[in-house]
Scaffold this active site. Sequence first.
Site, PDB file in Angstrom:
ATOM      1  N   ARG A  31       0.839  -1.202   0.000  1.00  0.00           N
ATOM      2  CA  ARG A  31       0.000   0.000   0.000  1.00  0.00           C
ATOM      3  C   ARG A  31       0.873   1.252   0.000  1.00  0.00           C
ATOM      4  O   ARG A  31       1.879   1.319   0.726  1.00  0.00           O
ATOM      5  CB  ARG A  31      -0.926   0.012   1.209  1.00  0.00           C
ATOM      6  N   ASP A  32       0.464   2.237  -0.798  1.00  0.00           N
ATOM      7  CA  ASP A  32       1.172   3.519  -0.825  1.00  0.00           C
ATOM      8  C   ASP A  32       0.984   4.218   0.527  1.00  0.00           C
ATOM      9  O   ASP A  32      -0.118   4.254   1.088  1.00  0.00           O
ATOM     10  CB  ASP A  32       0.626   4.394  -1.959  1.00  0.00           C
ATOM     11  N   ILE A  33       2.050   4.793   1.030  1.00  0.00           N
ATOM     12  CA  ILE A  33       2.006   5.441   2.347  1.00  0.00           C
ATOM     13  C   ILE A  33       1.216   6.755   2.303  1.00  0.00           C
ATOM     14  O   ILE A  33       0.730   7.221   3.341  1.00  0.00           O
ATOM     15  CB  ILE A  33       3.455   5.653   2.854  1.00  0.00           C
ATOM     16  N   VAL A  98      10.427   8.584  -6.144  1.00  0.00           N
ATOM     17  CA  VAL A  98      11.204   7.430  -5.683  1.00  0.00           C
ATOM     18  C   VAL A  98      11.800   6.759  -6.919  1.00  0.00           C
ATOM     19  O   VAL A  98      11.055   6.322  -7.809  1.00  0.00           O
ATOM     20  CB  VAL A  98      10.340   6.437  -4.883  1.00  0.00           C
ATOM     21  N   HIS A 102       8.097   1.854 -10.242  1.00  0.00           N
ATOM     22  CA  HIS A 102       6.909   1.372  -9.540  1.00  0.00           C
ATOM     23  C   HIS A 102       5.666   1.691 -10.343  1.00  0.00           C
ATOM     24  O   HIS A 102       5.582   2.715 -11.009  1.00  0.00           O
ATOM     25  CB  HIS A 102       6.798   1.960  -8.132  1.00  0.00           C
ATOM     26  N   MET A 103       4.711   0.804 -10.243  1.00  0.00           N
ATOM     27  CA  MET A 103       3.407   0.953 -10.874  1.00  0.00           C
ATOM     28  C   MET A 103       2.407   1.331  -9.784  1.00  0.00           C
ATOM     29  O   MET A 103       2.244   0.597  -8.806  1.00  0.00           O
ATOM     30  CB  MET A 103       3.030  -0.384 -11.525  1.00  0.00           C
ATOM     31  N   HIS A 104       1.767   2.496  -9.933  1.00  0.00           N
ATOM     32  CA  HIS A 104       0.666   2.849  -9.039  1.00  0.00           C
ATOM     33  C   HIS A 104      -0.607   2.188  -9.560  1.00  0.00           C
ATOM     34  O   HIS A 104      -0.883   2.243 -10.772  1.00  0.00           O
ATOM     35  CB  HIS A 104       0.407   4.365  -9.058  1.00  0.00           C
TER      36      HIS A 104
HETATM   37  P1  DGP Z   1       6.200   8.661  -7.455  1.00  0.00           P
HETATM   38  O1  DGP Z   1       5.800  10.089  -7.354  1.00  0.00           O
HETATM   39  O2  DGP Z   1       5.578   7.972  -8.666  1.00  0.00           O
HETATM   40  O3  DGP Z   1       7.685   8.442  -7.370  1.00  0.00           O
HETATM   41  O4  DGP Z   1       5.515   7.964  -6.207  1.00  0.00           O
HETATM   42  C1  DGP Z   1       6.161   7.497  -5.097  1.00  0.00           C
HETATM   43  C2  DGP Z   1       5.090   7.001  -4.157  1.00  0.00           C
HETATM   44  O5  DGP Z   1       5.715   6.211  -3.174  1.00  0.00           O
HETATM   45  C3  DGP Z   1       4.311   8.091  -3.447  1.00  0.00           C
HETATM   46  O6  DGP Z   1       2.937   7.967  -3.787  1.00  0.00           O
HETATM   47  C4  DGP Z   1       4.528   7.824  -1.974  1.00  0.00           C
HETATM   48  C5  DGP Z   1       5.069   6.420  -1.945  1.00  0.00           C
HETATM   49  N1  DGP Z   1       6.070   6.170  -0.926  1.00  0.00           N
HETATM   50  C6  DGP Z   1       7.219   6.872  -0.760  1.00  0.00           C
HETATM   51  N2  DGP Z   1       7.930   6.344   0.252  1.00  0.00           N
HETATM   52  C7  DGP Z   1       7.209   5.280   0.714  1.00  0.00           C
HETATM   53  C8  DGP Z   1       7.434   4.338   1.745  1.00  0.00           C
HETATM   54  O7  DGP Z   1       8.428   4.347   2.458  1.00  0.00           O
HETATM   55  N3  DGP Z   1       6.470   3.388   1.933  1.00  0.00           N
HETATM   56  C9  DGP Z   1       5.345   3.347   1.143  1.00  0.00           C
HETATM   57  N4  DGP Z   1       4.459   2.362   1.408  1.00  0.00           N
HETATM   58  N5  DGP Z   1       5.113   4.214   0.158  1.00  0.00           N
HETATM   59  C10 DGP Z   1       6.038   5.176  -0.061  1.00  0.00           C
END
Ligand code: DGP
Length: 116
Positions: A31-33, A98, A102-104
């Site tokens: 899950r996205d944080i 990041v 990654h795929m959202h």
């Molecule tokens: P992007 O903008 O596409 O690089 O999205 C990075 C996403 O990653 C953003 O929606 C927040 C998520 N994210 C960043 N750090 C962490 C983490 O440590 N844990 C989780 N679960 N999500 C993270």
Amino acid sequence: MMNAACIFCKIAARQAPAHILYQDDLVTAFRDIHPVAPTHLLIIPNRHIESVNFVTPEDEPTLGRLFRVARHLAEQEGIAASGYRIIVNTNANGGQTVFHLHMHVIGGQRMRYPMG
Ligand code: DGP
């Protein structure tokens, strides 16, 4: 293989906490944080690929797996029929923050296109 400074590498290696929903030999989903919708999942290659700009022919099975797992988790999350959006951001103009590909998978609400 693993980039010690990369938070998503650490999550895939279970060296950093995350709500992991699925993991296999090629990909990890969690899950996205910072969710932007009721369902917001991230699916990553276990291997450190910095972005789409670094994808190689050898990554093709992994990239296919990302979509198979997206389908599986969309069904599991109950958003397959209502619909969802898959996003892969690349570099500054794409909004990538990041630098581990990654795929959202985002759903559970109606979304406008584009999102800004
Ligand atoms: P992007 O903008 O596409 O690089 O999205 C990075 C996403 O990653 C953003 O929606 C927040 C998520 N994210 C960043 N750090 C962490 C983490 O440590 N844990 C989780 N679960 N999500 C993270």
